[in-house]
Design a protein around this motif. Structure first.
Motif: not given
Length: 125
Positions: A57-85
């Motif tokens: 669904l999120f177009r990630k590698d199937p093992l993506h969620f198995y990482q101990k220190d998984m890096e979280l993505p930007f939210s859609d709102e944060q991406i839109n803020q950058k675009f709006n800026f």
């Protein structure tokens, strides 16, 4: 319940929250029933199979969620803020300037801000 299943469930929960999505949004798009979905978030049930569906669904590698220190993505709102800026700065930019130079400057500024955020979080630890 194994620790890895709990880790995967927590990572999926945190990923969905970071992306700013509702649980119902995920349930509707994956076709999972509520019980299966909430079991997954709690690290129960067929975690391997269900986490693959979430990863797809999120177009990630199937093992993506198995990482101990998984890096979280930007939210859609944060991406839109950058675009709006960028768009608001571009709107105030005069047409007599070099557009490519302007866009490169904005990219450098954005990278610089990201580096400051990384350094700021690294110094807190």
């Amino acid at each position: 319940m194994s620790n890895i299943n709990k880790l995967v469930g927590d990572n999926i929960r945190n990923y969905i929250k970071a992306r700013g999505k509702q649980h119902t949004w995920v349930i509707e798009r994956t076709g999972m029933n509520k019980k299966t979905f909430y079991n997954l978030l709690n690290g129960q049930g067929d975690v391997a199979k269900q986490s693959e569906i979430i990863a797809k669904l999120f177009r990630k590698d199937p093992l993506h969620f198995y990482q101990k220190d998984m890096e979280l993505p930007f939210s859609d709102e944060q991406i839109n803020q950058k675009f709006n800026f960028v768009n608001s700065v571009a709107a105030s930019y005069h047409d007599n300037g070099d557009r490519n130079e302007f866009l490169e400057t904005i990219e450098v500024l954005d990278d610089f801000i990201d580096m400051i955020d990384v350094l700021k979080s690294a110094t807190k630890n």
